[in-house]
Design a protein around this motif. Structure first.
Motif, mmCIF file in Angstrom:
data_model
loop_
_atom_site.group_PDB
_atom_site.id
_atom_site.type_symbol
_atom_site.label_atom_id
_atom_site.label_comp_id
_atom_site.label_asym_id
_atom_site.label_seq_id
_atom_site.Cartn_x
_atom_site.Cartn_y
_atom_site.Cartn_z
ATOM 1 N N LEU A 16 0.827 -1.205 0.000
ATOM 2 C CA LEU A 16 0.000 0.000 0.000
ATOM 3 C C LEU A 16 0.863 1.257 0.000
ATOM 4 C CD1 LEU A 16 -2.766 -1.091 2.536
ATOM 5 C CD2 LEU A 16 -3.076 -0.689 0.082
ATOM 6 N N THR A 17 1.984 1.205 0.727
ATOM 7 C CA THR A 17 2.896 2.343 0.756
ATOM 8 C C THR A 17 3.439 2.649 -0.638
ATOM 9 O OG1 THR A 17 3.557 1.887 3.038
ATOM 10 C CG2 THR A 17 5.077 3.195 1.704
ATOM 11 N N ARG A 24 0.795 4.046 -2.915
ATOM 12 C CA ARG A 24 0.434 5.408 -2.523
ATOM 13 C C ARG A 24 1.501 6.412 -2.974
ATOM 14 N NH1 ARG A 24 -4.289 7.886 -0.545
ATOM 15 N NH2 ARG A 24 -3.749 9.673 0.773
ATOM 16 N N ARG A 54 1.008 9.835 -5.756
ATOM 17 C CA ARG A 54 0.875 11.148 -5.150
ATOM 18 C C ARG A 54 2.011 12.073 -5.590
ATOM 19 N NH1 ARG A 54 -3.848 10.047 -4.058
ATOM 20 N NH2 ARG A 54 -4.828 10.338 -2.021
ATOM 21 N N ALA A 74 3.757 3.062 6.687
ATOM 22 C CA ALA A 74 2.655 3.115 5.723
ATOM 23 C C ALA A 74 1.637 4.185 6.114
ATOM 24 C CB ALA A 74 1.979 1.747 5.643
ATOM 25 N N ILE A 75 1.369 4.298 7.404
ATOM 26 C CA ILE A 75 0.456 5.348 7.872
ATOM 27 C C ILE A 75 1.003 6.723 7.505
ATOM 28 C CG2 ILE A 75 -0.445 6.463 9.958
ATOM 29 C CD1 ILE A 75 -0.677 3.635 11.189
ATOM 30 N N ALA A 90 2.956 7.471 5.065
ATOM 31 C CA ALA A 90 2.860 7.662 3.615
ATOM 32 C C ALA A 90 1.450 8.043 3.183
ATOM 33 C CB ALA A 90 3.293 6.387 2.894
ATOM 34 N N HIS A 91 0.461 7.592 3.947
ATOM 35 C CA HIS A 91 -0.928 7.875 3.594
ATOM 36 C C HIS A 91 -1.448 9.166 4.222
ATOM 37 C CE1 HIS A 91 -0.812 3.710 2.238
ATOM 38 N NE2 HIS A 91 -1.969 3.902 1.642
ATOM 39 N N GLY A 137 -5.178 9.937 5.682
ATOM 40 C CA GLY A 137 -5.876 8.702 5.336
ATOM 41 C C GLY A 137 -5.376 7.507 6.120
ATOM 42 N N GLY A 138 -4.111 7.540 6.509
ATOM 43 C CA GLY A 138 -3.518 6.409 7.205
ATOM 44 C C GLY A 138 -4.124 6.135 8.565
ATOM 45 N N ASP A 195 -10.504 4.363 6.143
ATOM 46 C CA ASP A 195 -10.559 4.184 4.698
ATOM 47 C C ASP A 195 -9.506 3.190 4.222
ATOM 48 O OD1 ASP A 195 -12.518 6.048 4.788
ATOM 49 O OD2 ASP A 195 -11.474 7.579 3.620
ATOM 50 N N PHE A 196 -8.496 2.969 5.040
ATOM 51 C CA PHE A 196 -7.434 2.014 4.738
ATOM 52 C C PHE A 196 -7.311 1.048 5.932
ATOM 53 C CE2 PHE A 196 -6.505 5.901 2.439
ATOM 54 C CZ PHE A 196 -6.207 5.440 1.160
#
Length: 413
Positions: free
Chosen positions: A287-288, A291, A295, A363-364, A366-367, A370-371, A375-376
């Protein structure tokens, strides 16, 4: 997703049956699990029904059973799929990529550990009454060990009393973090307590008994959220046992054998958690990358900014290291037994949750906002990974065990 155990990519190899299951399980996840994650969360959010079975979950379980993707754990048992721990590892990893997947395939905790206990230590009558419905996915179960009044990282501290009274045992005590006890399908609990508190051997004071959840005196006091998640309909409960009476025949293996059973149960349970955490880490890394590639910030793709190259590389290295240590532990469990593999099991129980926490945290980041949203799957995955630095023994206990064993190699005989 690359198969980490193919002959071209690893020193550990799966059998042909496991390879076929790996492909089928991956296809099932792609077709039925990932697309339905949001719908499952929506069903949980439906107010008063949140502690009841989810209709969509039951549909997915029926499909998984029909496709033969059911009870894939249980090595060396006719009730399982005939896989070794090493064979099961990559399958369990795939399930760990989704919050919902383990239950869909009847491979979720605490049921897996409880089924293993019943397979190894249960009488024929106990197996007929409780194991078979669990294997069929008709009921769920709970494991009541941790207590609020004592430091349960030392299981010999457990204070719940199990006292013999004629042809019954009487149980008094309070447990918490009894996962699954909130579920309306939970019909049986394995309860650990002391039958012989004065025994000079502290590891023979404890016993385990089977307690049906509808037994008078069993009270579910409350559900316990984890970082705000209540994990409905499964949940984690505080449970009161007030003069609970069960037949003597509900004892597992015999009085004073509770600690022995706990060690037999927690070994496979710990490594299963680690297998699933590696799957969660892999999904977080995937996911990272997606994403970052999608972006743009400060005039250029985020993926081209050097700090992320270093973070992604560290994540890739850490996940592969954790996987190899997990596979080594699984291989040793298969070849020399859980007792000999206890150092490797302890090491991976420290490594896997810490790696998962680090990778999911990345990963959080990176989002962005949203992280930390729903939604993820990252916020829940982090809460779960952080909790597993405590569950089945905290990091400190496992590190202490590994340190003592390492020092023992050099002590004079």
């Amino acid at each position: 997703m690359m198969d980490p155990l193919s002959p071209q990519t690893g020193i550990f190899t799966m059998g042909s049956k496991a390879h076929a299951l790996h492909a089928r399980l991956t296809a099932f996840m792609d077709a039925h699990v990932y697309p339905n994650e949001a719908a499952l969360y929506a069903q949980v959010a439906a107010g008063e029904t949140r502690w009841k079975p989810l209709p969509l979950m039951e549909e997915l379980k029926d499909r998984a059973r029909r496709e033969g993707l059911w009870n894939l754990f249980l090595p060396d048992s006719e009730h399982g799929a005939g896989l070794s721990n090493l064979d099961y590892a990559p399958l369990c990893e795939i399930m760990g990529r989704s919050h919902w997947a383990p239950e869909i395939f009847n491979c979720g905790a605490p049921d897996t550990g409880n089924m293993e206990v019943l397979v190894r230590y249960g009488t024929a009558e106990q197996q007929a009454r409780w194991l078979m419905p669990l294997l069929a996915g008709e009921i769920r179960s709970a494991f009541a060990m941790t207590e609020p009044e004592v430091a349960s990282s030392d299981a010999t501290n457990i204070a719940t009393r199990i006292e013999r009274d004629g042809d019954a045992y009487v149980i008094n005590g309070r447990k918490w973090w009894t996962s699954g006890a909130n579920d309306t399908r939970c019909k049986i609990m394995i309860v650990m307590g002391k039958t012989d508190p004065d025994n000079p051997d502290r590891h023979h004071q404890q016993s385990m008994v089977l307690v049906p959840t509808d037994t008078p005196g069993v009270t579910i006091k409350r559900h316990l959220p984890v970082f705000g998640y209540d994990d409905a309909p499964h949940g984690h409960a505080e449970v009161l046992f007030d003069n609970v009476r069960v037949p003597v025949g509900n004892i597992l293996l015999g009085e004073g054998r509770g600690f022995e059973i706990a060690q037999g149960r927690l070994g496979p349970g710990r490594i299963h958690h680690c297998m699933r955490l590696i799957g969660a880490s892999e999904r977080a890394l995937e996911l990272t990358c997606r994403r970052l590639l999608s972006r743009v910030a400060f005039g250029k793709p985020v993926a081209t900014q050097g700090v992320w190259h270093e973070r992604i590389a560290e994540a890739r290295i850490a996940i592969d290291q954790a996987r190899l240590l997990t596979l080594k532990a699984a291989h040793m469990m298969d070849t020399v037994g859980n007792k000999v593999a206890k150092a490797e099991i302890a090491m991976i129980k420290v490594v896997a949750p810490n790696v998962a926490c680090k990778v999911i945290d990345m990963a959080i980041q990176a989002h962005g906002g949203g992280g930390v949203s729903d939604d993820f799957p990252l916020a829940w995955a982090y809460a779960n990974a952080r909790t597993l630095r405590l569950a089945d023994g905290p990091d400190e206990v496992h590190r202490a065990q590994v340190g003592k064993m390492e020092l023992g190699k050099y002590r004079p005989r």
